[in-house]
Scaffold this motif. Structure first.
Motif, PDB file in Angstrom:
ATOM      1  N   UNK A  44       0.835  -1.198   0.000  1.00  0.00           N
ATOM      2  CA  UNK A  44       0.000   0.000   0.000  1.00  0.00           C
ATOM      3  C   UNK A  44       0.872   1.252   0.000  1.00  0.00           C
ATOM      4  N   UNK A  45       0.260   2.351  -0.342  1.00  0.00           N
ATOM      5  CA  UNK A  45       0.889   3.674  -0.272  1.00  0.00           C
ATOM      6  C   UNK A  45       2.134   3.779  -1.141  1.00  0.00           C
ATOM      7  N   UNK A  46       2.092   3.194  -2.339  1.00  0.00           N
ATOM      8  CA  UNK A  46       3.154   3.326  -3.342  1.00  0.00           C
ATOM      9  C   UNK A  46       4.522   2.887  -2.833  1.00  0.00           C
ATOM     10  N   UNK A  72       7.485   5.670  -3.844  1.00  0.00           N
ATOM     11  CA  UNK A  72       7.195   6.646  -4.894  1.00  0.00           C
ATOM     12  C   UNK A  72       6.292   7.727  -4.310  1.00  0.00           C
ATOM     13  N   UNK A  73       6.742   8.973  -4.448  1.00  0.00           N
ATOM     14  CA  UNK A  73       5.965  10.104  -3.938  1.00  0.00           C
ATOM     15  C   UNK A  73       5.606  11.017  -5.099  1.00  0.00           C
ATOM     16  N   UNK A  86       8.492  10.985  -7.919  1.00  0.00           N
ATOM     17  CA  UNK A  86       9.864  10.785  -7.479  1.00  0.00           C
ATOM     18  C   UNK A  86       9.943   9.480  -6.710  1.00  0.00           C
ATOM     19  N   UNK A  87      11.025   8.736  -6.937  1.00  0.00           N
ATOM     20  CA  UNK A  87      11.247   7.483  -6.217  1.00  0.00           C
ATOM     21  C   UNK A  87      12.427   7.641  -5.278  1.00  0.00           C
TER      22      UNK A  87
END
Length: 111
Positions: A44-46, A72-73, A86-87
């Protein structure tokens, strides 16, 4: 090794013991066959994990070793109003993964 009785799993952590049967009759059999192998876990949450599966249970709680976590954001560029992905990666020696955060597990590619 996970034990079964009348089709239900007991609350027991499955760990590598060197003995593996290659039969896949239940979803968790695929996870069992991946013990001591590098797997990919989408969370969850990338968040994504790649690591060596050391143990798991029927809730998909897992212990992973030599883990690479990728988060990842998304950020909004204030000048262009475009979303920028962005990772961020980090290495973790040993990690306990709570099963209710797991979305998908990919076993190693077998040829």
């Amino acid at each position: 090794v996970s034990t079964q009785s009348t089709g239900r799993h007991h609350d027991q952590l499955s760990m590598s013991t060197g003995e593996t049967s290659s039969a896949v009759t239940e979803p968790l059999d695929l996870v069992r066959l991946s013990l001591d192998e590098r797997i990919y876990v989408k969370m969850r949450h990338d968040r994504e994990l790649r690591g060596t599966l050391h143990a798991y249970d029927q809730h998909l709680n897992m212990i992973l070793g030599d883990v690479e976590e990728t988060v990842t954001v998304s950020e909004l560029d204030e000048e262009t109003d475009e979303e920028i992905q962005k990772s961020v990666k980090r290495a973790i020696g040993m990690l306990f993964v709570r099963g209710d955060t797991v979305v998908m597990i990919a076993p190693p590619v077998r040829t």
